[in-house]
Design a protein around this motif. Structure first.
Motif, PDB file in Angstrom:
ATOM      1  N   THR A 231       0.837  -1.212   0.000  1.00  0.00           N
ATOM      2  CA  THR A 231       0.000   0.000   0.000  1.00  0.00           C
ATOM      3  C   THR A 231       0.865   1.253   0.000  1.00  0.00           C
ATOM      4  N   THR A 232       1.875   1.265   0.849  1.00  0.00           N
ATOM      5  CA  THR A 232       2.769   2.421   0.931  1.00  0.00           C
ATOM      6  C   THR A 232       3.514   2.634  -0.378  1.00  0.00           C
ATOM      7  N   GLU A 233       4.012   1.556  -0.965  1.00  0.00           N
ATOM      8  CA  GLU A 233       4.748   1.701  -2.223  1.00  0.00           C
ATOM      9  C   GLU A 233       3.844   2.262  -3.325  1.00  0.00           C
ATOM     10  N   GLY A 234       2.616   1.778  -3.397  1.00  0.00           N
ATOM     11  CA  GLY A 234       1.687   2.294  -4.398  1.00  0.00           C
ATOM     12  C   GLY A 234       1.431   3.783  -4.223  1.00  0.00           C
ATOM     13  N   ILE A 235       1.255   4.204  -2.988  1.00  0.00           N
ATOM     14  CA  ILE A 235       1.016   5.627  -2.697  1.00  0.00           C
ATOM     15  C   ILE A 235       2.228   6.466  -3.078  1.00  0.00           C
ATOM     16  N   LEU A 236       3.425   5.986  -2.770  1.00  0.00           N
ATOM     17  CA  LEU A 236       4.636   6.731  -3.101  1.00  0.00           C
ATOM     18  C   LEU A 236       4.843   6.827  -4.609  1.00  0.00           C
ATOM     19  N   ARG A 237       4.498   5.774  -5.338  1.00  0.00           N
ATOM     20  CA  ARG A 237       4.615   5.813  -6.797  1.00  0.00           C
ATOM     21  C   ARG A 237       3.698   6.894  -7.384  1.00  0.00           C
ATOM     22  N   VAL A 238       2.493   6.972  -6.874  1.00  0.00           N
ATOM     23  CA  VAL A 238       1.557   7.990  -7.365  1.00  0.00           C
ATOM     24  C   VAL A 238       2.051   9.382  -6.996  1.00  0.00           C
ATOM     25  N   PHE A 239       2.534   9.542  -5.795  1.00  0.00           N
ATOM     26  CA  PHE A 239       3.043  10.847  -5.362  1.00  0.00           C
ATOM     27  C   PHE A 239       4.263  11.257  -6.183  1.00  0.00           C
ATOM     28  N   ASP A 240       5.134  10.315  -6.468  1.00  0.00           N
ATOM     29  CA  ASP A 240       6.328  10.611  -7.246  1.00  0.00           C
ATOM     30  C   ASP A 240       5.963  11.043  -8.669  1.00  0.00           C
ATOM     31  N   ARG A 241       4.939  10.433  -9.233  1.00  0.00           N
ATOM     32  CA  ARG A 241       4.584  10.713 -10.627  1.00  0.00           C
ATOM     33  C   ARG A 241       3.704  11.948 -10.770  1.00  0.00           C
ATOM     34  N   HIS A 242       2.782  12.142  -9.858  1.00  0.00           N
ATOM     35  CA  HIS A 242       1.782  13.202 -10.016  1.00  0.00           C
ATOM     36  C   HIS A 242       1.980  14.384  -9.071  1.00  0.00           C
ATOM     37  N   GLY A 243       2.864  14.241  -8.104  1.00  0.00           N
ATOM     38  CA  GLY A 243       3.060  15.314  -7.138  1.00  0.00           C
ATOM     39  C   GLY A 243       3.701  16.549  -7.745  1.00  0.00           C
ATOM     40  N   GLU A 244       3.321  17.703  -7.239  1.00  0.00           N
ATOM     41  CA  GLU A 244       3.842  19.002  -7.685  1.00  0.00           C
ATOM     42  C   GLU A 244       5.354  19.072  -7.479  1.00  0.00           C
ATOM     43  N   ARG A 245       6.058  19.662  -8.443  1.00  0.00           N
ATOM     44  CA  ARG A 245       7.505  19.804  -8.335  1.00  0.00           C
ATOM     45  C   ARG A 245       7.985  21.237  -8.524  1.00  0.00           C
ATOM     46  N   ALA A 246       7.191  22.052  -9.173  1.00  0.00           N
ATOM     47  CA  ALA A 246       7.625  23.429  -9.445  1.00  0.00           C
ATOM     48  C   ALA A 246       7.299  24.371  -8.291  1.00  0.00           C
ATOM     49  N   LYS A 247       6.102  24.251  -7.733  1.00  0.00           N
ATOM     50  CA  LYS A 247       5.667  25.144  -6.664  1.00  0.00           C
ATOM     51  C   LYS A 247       5.868  24.445  -5.325  1.00  0.00           C
ATOM     52  N   ARG A 248       6.964  24.766  -4.680  1.00  0.00           N
ATOM     53  CA  ARG A 248       7.376  24.052  -3.475  1.00  0.00           C
ATOM     54  C   ARG A 248       6.306  24.042  -2.379  1.00  0.00           C
ATOM     55  N   LEU A 249       5.620  25.172  -2.214  1.00  0.00           N
ATOM     56  CA  LEU A 249       4.637  25.277  -1.139  1.00  0.00           C
ATOM     57  C   LEU A 249       3.382  24.452  -1.407  1.00  0.00           C
ATOM     58  N   LYS A 250       3.250  23.926  -2.627  1.00  0.00           N
ATOM     59  CA  LYS A 250       2.086  23.108  -2.968  1.00  0.00           C
ATOM     60  C   LYS A 250       2.485  21.669  -3.279  1.00  0.00           C
ATOM     61  N   ALA A 251       3.673  21.268  -2.852  1.00  0.00           N
ATOM     62  CA  ALA A 251       4.228  19.995  -3.309  1.00  0.00           C
ATOM     63  C   ALA A 251       4.083  18.844  -2.325  1.00  0.00           C
ATOM     64  N   ARG A 252       3.426  19.052  -1.193  1.00  0.00           N
ATOM     65  CA  ARG A 252       3.267  17.958  -0.239  1.00  0.00           C
ATOM     66  C   ARG A 252       2.121  17.037  -0.635  1.00  0.00           C
ATOM     67  N   MET A 253       2.132  15.864  -0.056  1.00  0.00           N
ATOM     68  CA  MET A 253       1.102  14.854  -0.334  1.00  0.00           C
ATOM     69  C   MET A 253      -0.304  15.390  -0.080  1.00  0.00           C
ATOM     70  N   LYS A 254      -0.461  16.200   0.953  1.00  0.00           N
ATOM     71  CA  LYS A 254      -1.794  16.689   1.316  1.00  0.00           C
ATOM     72  C   LYS A 254      -2.432  17.465   0.174  1.00  0.00           C
ATOM     73  N   PHE A 255      -1.618  18.203  -0.595  1.00  0.00           N
ATOM     74  CA  PHE A 255      -2.166  18.987  -1.701  1.00  0.00           C
ATOM     75  C   PHE A 255      -2.544  18.095  -2.876  1.00  0.00           C
ATOM     76  N   LEU A 256      -1.762  17.053  -3.112  1.00  0.00           N
ATOM     77  CA  LEU A 256      -2.093  16.144  -4.212  1.00  0.00           C
ATOM     78  C   LEU A 256      -3.396  15.408  -3.927  1.00  0.00           C
ATOM     79  N   VAL A 257      -3.566  14.926  -2.701  1.00  0.00           N
ATOM     80  CA  VAL A 257      -4.809  14.237  -2.341  1.00  0.00           C
ATOM     81  C   VAL A 257      -5.998  15.183  -2.469  1.00  0.00           C
ATOM     82  N   LYS A 258      -5.802  16.427  -2.037  1.00  0.00           N
ATOM     83  CA  LYS A 258      -6.882  17.415  -2.134  1.00  0.00           C
ATOM     84  C   LYS A 258      -7.212  17.742  -3.591  1.00  0.00           C
ATOM     85  N   ASP A 259      -6.175  17.931  -4.414  1.00  0.00           N
ATOM     86  CA  ASP A 259      -6.391  18.319  -5.809  1.00  0.00           C
ATOM     87  C   ASP A 259      -7.042  17.200  -6.622  1.00  0.00           C
ATOM     88  N   LEU A 260      -6.575  15.988  -6.420  1.00  0.00           N
ATOM     89  CA  LEU A 260      -7.126  14.863  -7.176  1.00  0.00           C
ATOM     90  C   LEU A 260      -8.452  14.375  -6.593  1.00  0.00           C
TER      91      LEU A 260
END
Length: 696
Positions: A231-260
């Motif tokens: 479960t953890t590996e799957g979550i990290l793979r999604v975060f690595d692929r879809h997580g924000e990289r340009a805007k540092r303040l929006k790049a945590r997991m919490k923002f990706l879960v909220k956005d998606l």
């Protein structure tokens, strides 16, 4: 000194350390950009500090566990390479400061002799996995979570999935429903459960503090223990692929879960299932199942001169274990700082008369475990000699504080100075709070909340206040946060900003009002009954800046007038878009993929090849002045700019080529094919880059 080249027995560790030495040399020779080098060293626990020319070293200690031998090793390293001070963090790490960059490989090699790592202690990685310090001895725990925290740490260390994510990821394991490891403010938080006789975990997803605290969402009420790694590996793979990289303040997991949205996020996790290196993973718990070992030596019988002091200490700092006849001893460590001379004596004490184990706590303290109750008087005597019997372990008087402006680049105001003063006020004027476990006081030097100020009942955040042409250090007072248990918590309200020098008076106002008017209510209930505005009005007299004195312009713990100086933060590492550096890195990834393939690590080889694809594509997009903010965007944009226009010809779309990764199981056959395709792709983009440079 290069002895570590031959002294390190583990070839993987040796390679890590030699690689750090090589990267430092390349940096010194100007062959690696300074900003990119920063991200490289951060992932190896080497962190810049406020003072130029020296580094903070973060030592990664899974769930805070340390043996006597390890504490001796850390002390030796601190004396040799630093200044003999050990700082316990709120993630159960140890930090040492003022270390020369050039000596860090040598330092790391020394630590590894006692199985201690720096790897992934900082940077855009999975940070230290924390756990309740009383895990394994907690009378209320369904089972010991320690082996699961350790098993997850082992699985993720050096795992290609989580080496260069958009931001850091934090995980915790609580020992019981009390949730003392604070699952609700972690990217992934685990709370142990037993359902129909099966061990597993309630799992919280996407929590975090920082400038925008976010309560974690419930991922599942129960995930079997053998599913937490997949479960953890799957979550990290999604975060690595879809997580924000340009805007540092929006790049945590919490923002990706909220956005998606949680459902879409979990759908993407499900898509990764076939690609996982394992569909089930049984974590070995046998090393934690052994009986408590007998002490090496028999503790001598001693007489206590001050029986009342002993009984007060026993009531305040001694914890009954679930194992009959054994207790744990809490040591309150002011500011989380202690020194190597006492650390060595403590290490000898637990080895000779204890079970050779202690744990650092999330509140920056020390917990000595598995002490025979019959030896308690002896331990009190020995700890008293070390100055380790101060009352108030895990109480209101046990204040948490980050290093703040002492060493941190991001510190705005002193957190350690005000913490020391508040502890003095509590000891002198409110000794009853040595026994209060309902109110926590936490302090951070800036909004990033390393001191966890915005989840405390009473919190303070370092700020500044302008008064004419002068700037004074200030504190934002926060009230009403707290841990409610079982994955639930609340974040504090930002009540008012006051000059820092008035922090002690603010604490007096709050506690005096509570003592006079609460009528038996717990602090959070009283706060809710009164409301935020009541406390704003209560503290408003302290916010007046028309009557500042000279002392108000001097921060706590300082002699000179305050100067607001904020450096470049390194809390999350840095990713710099330089074409040459990215191409260099992509080549590295493909080399590492081939090495992993030769070692028959199919899943690692495939993911490293994936990273080569993405880094290569990112480099060539950057050369065209095209930027995107996550891996998925890089893949799609490459097709738009290069594949669809036939600037670079591929046999399929780049998307189809790369996303084979989640369409195939990690076999040797697929790994070989995928790496070959990645190498062929890289040759095409290098050829394009050469032609492009000729035309410039």
């Amino acid at each position: 000194m290069e002895s570590f080249r031959t002294e390190i027995e583990n070839p993987i560790v040796q390679k890590d350390i030699i690689d750090l030495e090589r990267k430092i040399a390349l940096f010194r020779d100007g062959k690696i950009d300074e900003e990119r080098f920063r991200s490289l060293r951060l992932a190896r626990g080497v962190y810049g500090q406020r003072q130029e020319g020296v580094q903070m070293i973060r030592i990664k200690l899974p769930f805070g566990k340390v043996t006597s031998e390890q504490l001796h090793r850390i002390s030796d390293v601190s004396d040799e390479y630093s200044r003999g001070r050990l700082h316990i963090t709120t993630r159960q790490d140890i930090q040492i400061h003022y270390v020369s960059l050039d000596r860090t490989p040598e330092l790391w090699a020394e630590l590894e002799k006692s199985d201690i790592t720096l790897r992934e202690a900082c940077g855009n990685t999975v940070r230290n996995i924390t756990a309740s310090e009383n895990a394994g001895i907690d009378p209320e725990e369904p089972f010991d979570v320690s082996p699961y925290a350790y098993g997850l740490f082992q699985y993720l260390l050096r795992n290609p999935v989580c080496q260069e994510m958009g931001r850091k990821v934090k995980m915790s394991f609580s020992s019981s429903d009390k949730d003392t490891a604070l699952s609700y403010l972690h990217d992934l938080g685990f709370i142990p459960k037993i359902v129909n006789g099966e061990k597993g975990f309630k799992v919280m997803l996407g929590g975090g503090l920082g400038s925008q605290p976010h309560h974690a969402e419930l991922l599942s009420e129960f995930i079997p223990a053998n599913q937490i790694i997949p479960t953890t590996e799957g979550i990290l793979r999604v975060f690595d692929r879809h997580g924000e990289r340009a805007k540092r303040l929006k790049a945590r997991m919490k923002f990706l879960v909220k956005d998606l949205g949680k459902n879409e996020f979990l759908r993407l996790v499900e898509e990764e299932k076939k690609a996982l290196s394992c569909q089930s993973f049984e974590i070995d718990t046998t090393a934690f199942d052994s009986p408590i070992p007998e002490p090496l030596k028999v503790a001598p019988k001693v007489e206590i001169a001050d029986l009342a002091a002993f009984e007060a200490w026993k009531k305040s700092n001694v914890i009954q274990q679930k194992q009959s006849g054994y207790v744990a001893i809490g040591i309150k460590v002011p500011l989380g700082d202690f020194y190597t001379d006492k650390a060595r004596l403590l290490a000898d004490l637990i080895k000779n008369y204890g079970a050779n184990e202690l744990r650092f706590s999330l509140r920056q303290d020390i917990l000595i475990r598995n002490i025979k109750e019959d030896n308690l008087v002896f331990f009190y005597q020995e700890l008293e000699k070390l100055g380790f019997v101060a009352l108030g372990y895990n109480s209101t008087a046990d204040i948490t504080a980050c290093p703040g402006t002492d060493t941190c680049n991001l510190g705005i105001a002193s957190s350690t100075g005000i913490a020391t003063e508040l502890e003095r006020v509590l000891a002198a004027e409110y000794p009853q709070y040595n026994e209060n476990k309902d109110i926590t006081i936490k302090i951070s030097g800036c909004m990033n909340a390393c001191g966890q100020h915005n989840m405390a009942e009473i919190g303070f955040q370092g700020m500044s206040i302008n008064s004419g042409k002068l700037v004074a250090p200030a504190l934002q007072v926060l009230l009403g946060g707290g841990n409610l248990g079982n994955g639930n918590g609340r974040f504090a309200d930002k009540v008012i900003k006051i000059p820092s020098r008035r922090g002690p008076e603010a604490l007096r106002f709050i506690l005096n009002d509570f003592e006079a008017n609460a009528n038996g209510l717990k602090f959070l209930d009283y706060y809710d009954a009164k409301g935020e505005k009541y406390f704003f009005d209560l503290l408003t007299p302290l916010a007046d800046i028309t009557n500042l004195t000279d002392a108000d312009f001097v921060d706590w713990g300082n002699a000179d007038n305050y100067v607001k100086a904020i450096g470049v933060g390194e809390c999350a590492g840095v990713v710099i878009d330089l074409v040459a550096t990215l191409i260099f890195e992509a080549k590295d990834k493909l080399t590492f993929a081939q090495e992993a393939f030769e070692e028959k690590k199919w899943s690692d080889a495939i993911y490293l090849a994936y990273a080569g694809f993405v880094n290569g594509a990112k480099a060539i997009l950057l050369a065209e002045n095209e930027k995107t903010n996550h891996h998925a965007g890089i893949i799609d944009l490459f097709d738009t700019i290069f594949t669809a226009t036939n600037k670079i010809e591929l046999k399929s779309t780049f998307r189809d080529l790369v996303y084979q990764i989640n369409q195939n199981e990690p076999s040797g056959e697929f790994a070989k094919k995928y790496i070959e395709e990645a190498i062929a792709f890289f040759e095409k983009i290098e050829l394009y880059r050469v032609k492009d440079l000729k035309n410039e």
